[in-house]
Design a protein around this motif. Structure first.
Motif, PDB file in Angstrom:
ATOM      1  N   GLN A 199     -43.418 -31.868  47.496  1.00  0.00           N
ATOM      2  CA  GLN A 199     -44.628 -32.433  48.086  1.00  0.00           C
ATOM      3  C   GLN A 199     -45.840 -31.817  47.400  1.00  0.00           C
ATOM      4  N   LYS A 233     -45.374 -37.352  45.889  1.00  0.00           N
ATOM      5  CA  LYS A 233     -44.039 -36.750  45.989  1.00  0.00           C
ATOM      6  C   LYS A 233     -43.242 -36.968  44.705  1.00  0.00           C
ATOM      7  N   THR A 288     -33.785 -38.282  53.473  1.00  0.00           N
ATOM      8  CA  THR A 288     -34.359 -38.078  54.806  1.00  0.00           C
ATOM      9  C   THR A 288     -34.288 -36.614  55.209  1.00  0.00           C
ATOM     10  N   MET A 291     -36.913 -34.599  53.339  1.00  0.00           N
ATOM     11  CA  MET A 291     -38.227 -34.816  53.931  1.00  0.00           C
ATOM     12  C   MET A 291     -38.370 -34.062  55.254  1.00  0.00           C
ATOM     13  N   MET A 292     -37.273 -33.920  55.988  1.00  0.00           N
ATOM     14  CA  MET A 292     -37.328 -33.157  57.237  1.00  0.00           C
ATOM     15  C   MET A 292     -37.583 -31.679  56.948  1.00  0.00           C
ATOM     16  N   ILE A 294     -39.331 -30.483  54.498  1.00  0.00           N
ATOM     17  CA  ILE A 294     -40.760 -30.390  54.183  1.00  0.00           C
ATOM     18  C   ILE A 294     -41.600 -30.448  55.457  1.00  0.00           C
ATOM     19  N   SER A 295     -41.265 -31.368  56.345  1.00  0.00           N
ATOM     20  CA  SER A 295     -42.007 -31.509  57.602  1.00  0.00           C
ATOM     21  C   SER A 295     -41.933 -30.235  58.433  1.00  0.00           C
ATOM     22  N   LEU A 296     -40.742 -29.641  58.520  1.00  0.00           N
ATOM     23  CA  LEU A 296     -40.563 -28.433  59.322  1.00  0.00           C
ATOM     24  C   LEU A 296     -41.232 -27.223  58.673  1.00  0.00           C
ATOM     25  N   LYS A 298     -43.928 -27.218  57.042  1.00  0.00           N
ATOM     26  CA  LYS A 298     -45.359 -27.311  57.331  1.00  0.00           C
ATOM     27  C   LYS A 298     -45.671 -26.762  58.719  1.00  0.00           C
ATOM     28  N   ARG A 299     -44.755 -26.968  59.657  1.00  0.00           N
ATOM     29  CA  ARG A 299     -44.969 -26.514  61.037  1.00  0.00           C
ATOM     30  C   ARG A 299     -44.634 -25.034  61.207  1.00  0.00           C
ATOM     31  N   GLU A 320     -36.802 -31.749  66.188  1.00  0.00           N
ATOM     32  CA  GLU A 320     -37.461 -33.057  66.320  1.00  0.00           C
ATOM     33  C   GLU A 320     -36.902 -33.873  67.487  1.00  0.00           C
ATOM     34  N   TYR A 411     -43.974 -27.184  67.641  1.00  0.00           N
ATOM     35  CA  TYR A 411     -43.582 -28.408  66.939  1.00  0.00           C
ATOM     36  C   TYR A 411     -44.668 -29.481  66.996  1.00  0.00           C
TER      37      TYR A 411
END
Length: 412
Positions: A199, A233, A288, A291-292, A294-296, A298-299, A320, A411
């Protein structure tokens, strides 16, 4: 420039291929020659002479310059100089990477570097002015041939990227359809693969894309089968067959991020990769999962700073769906809520103490160190936490439950 230094006097033949051209350059200047593309993939080389070394041998055997040699040349500022200049550059021996004395020049079309010509020198000799002039003429002569190579590679890459997007988006309905289309490409898919996603901070520009291609084509840490770009990306499909594949991919991600920033001043905030799969139809799943990650990340920047692998997320991969389940009542469990209220009323820090203790795998020594308190103080706080919240912190099931609930508060 005198007549003997004109291109037509040295390169007036029609060459069947770049190897013949490399032989001509070698014969003219008296040194063995290698010709590379801009990503240090070997395109041609002259026959061996008495001048050779480990780097030249490995380059010819592997059809590309060893990564350790490339890294050394970047650290020494040699490759940046080649990218910035159209003049020949003298390179002194780098014994630690098996590289002998060299003279090198970039092959350019205006400011665009298409490749490089390298000449291996005797340790005690320097090229004559005439040899340097011939090398400059050779770089100009090689331009058109490398432009043809570049055009062919671009068409091939566009075809690969189209197929890769169909994998990622589940374009075909069955494994059989994916396999049938794969037969168009010469490189076979490995027995197991994983999807990596980087990312970037902003949309990837054509200039950044050139840097990406360079690092992808020069790495020898992992085998990258396909890659494509989606706005901000970079997505890759890589070999996951080796026993240490997870470690190798994590190492590659770390070095890729570092090299993009150090060499090209491009920052990549985060990256991740999904589980390994054998069926092509599962590429979408691995994407998928990447990408999860990367999302986590960030948090949970601190907790997941060193994690890139979806399979090493542990309980985080379940946050999630659990968060969606909790959204209906949107409140902490009673005991944790009471603990927070106690902290607010009495200006204590028990909720943070509990979170730190659980994050440290319930290790009192590590938790005390992170909190900068004595172990006796921690023991007292944990006792008070149990009394106030009603939770038995000696029960592993309760500790796991509380850990998940506390992480869920971050979250949203």
């Amino acid at each position: 420039m005198d007549k003997e230094f004109h291109s037509k006097d040295y390169f007036n033949e029609v060459y069947a291929n770049l190897d013949e051209f490399a032989e001509q350059v070698s014969a003219l200047i008296g040194y063995p020659i290698t010709i590379e593309d801009s990503n240090h993939q070997l395109l041609a080389y002259s026959t061996h002479s008495r001048i050779t070394d480990e780097a030249r041998i490995l380059t010819i055997m592997g059809r590309r310059v060893p990564e350790k040699v490339i890294n050394s040349l970047w650290k020494e500022g040699i490759i940046p100089s080649l990218l910035d200049s159209s003049e020949p550059i003298l390179i002194h021996p780098k014994q630690q990477v098996g590289l002998g004395k060299r003279i090198a020049i970039s092959i350019r079309k205006n400011d665009n570097v298409l490749g490089f010509i390298w000449a291996a020198l005797e340790p005690e000799s320097d090229p004559s002015p005439q040899a340097l002039s011939i090398l400059k003429l050779a770089a100009k002569e090689a331009k058109n041939q490398l432009l043809l190579v570049q055009t062919r590679l671009k068409r091939k890459e566009e075809s690969y990227q189209e197929y890769f997007w169909k994998l990622l988006t589940g374009h075909y309905g069955s494994e059989k359809e994916f396999r049938a289309q794969l037969a168009r490409f010469p490189s076979a898919l490995p027995q197991a693969y994983s999807i990596i996603v980087f990312q970037f901070e902003q949309a990837i520009t054509p200039e950044t894309e050139k840097h990406i291609h360079y690092l992808i084509n020069t790495t020898q840490k992992i085998q990258i089968i396909f890659h494509t770009i989606d706005t901000d990306k970079l997505i890759m499909l890589c070999d996951y067959t080796a026993a240490d594949a997870s470690h190798a991919i994590s190492s590659f991600i770390g070095s890729f991020i570092a090299n993009m920033e150090e060499r090209f001043d491009v920052k990549i905030p985060t990256a991740g990769f999904g589980k390994s799969y054998r069926q092509l139809i599962d590429a979408q799943k691995s994407y998928t999962e990447a990408m999860m990650v990367i999302s986590l990340k960030k948090r949970y920047k601190q907790e997941l700073a060193a994690i890139f692998n979806y399979e090493l997320l542990g309980i985080y991969q379940y946050l999630e769906p659990l968060s969606q389940q909790r959204a209906s009542h949107n409140e902490l469990p009673a005991g944790l809520r009471i603990l927070k209220e106690y902290d607010e009323k009495h200006q204590t820090d028990l909720f943070h103490t509990l979170e730190t203790f659980l994050t440290c795998n319930s290790d009192p020594g590590e938790a005390s160190s992170m909190l900068h308190i004595h172990s006796n103080t921690l023991s007292y706080r944990l006792k008070r936490i149990s009394e106030i919240s009603g939770y038995n912190l000696k029960d592993m099931n309760i500790r796991a439950y509380l850990y998940i609930e506390i992480k869920l508060t971050k979250y949203g």
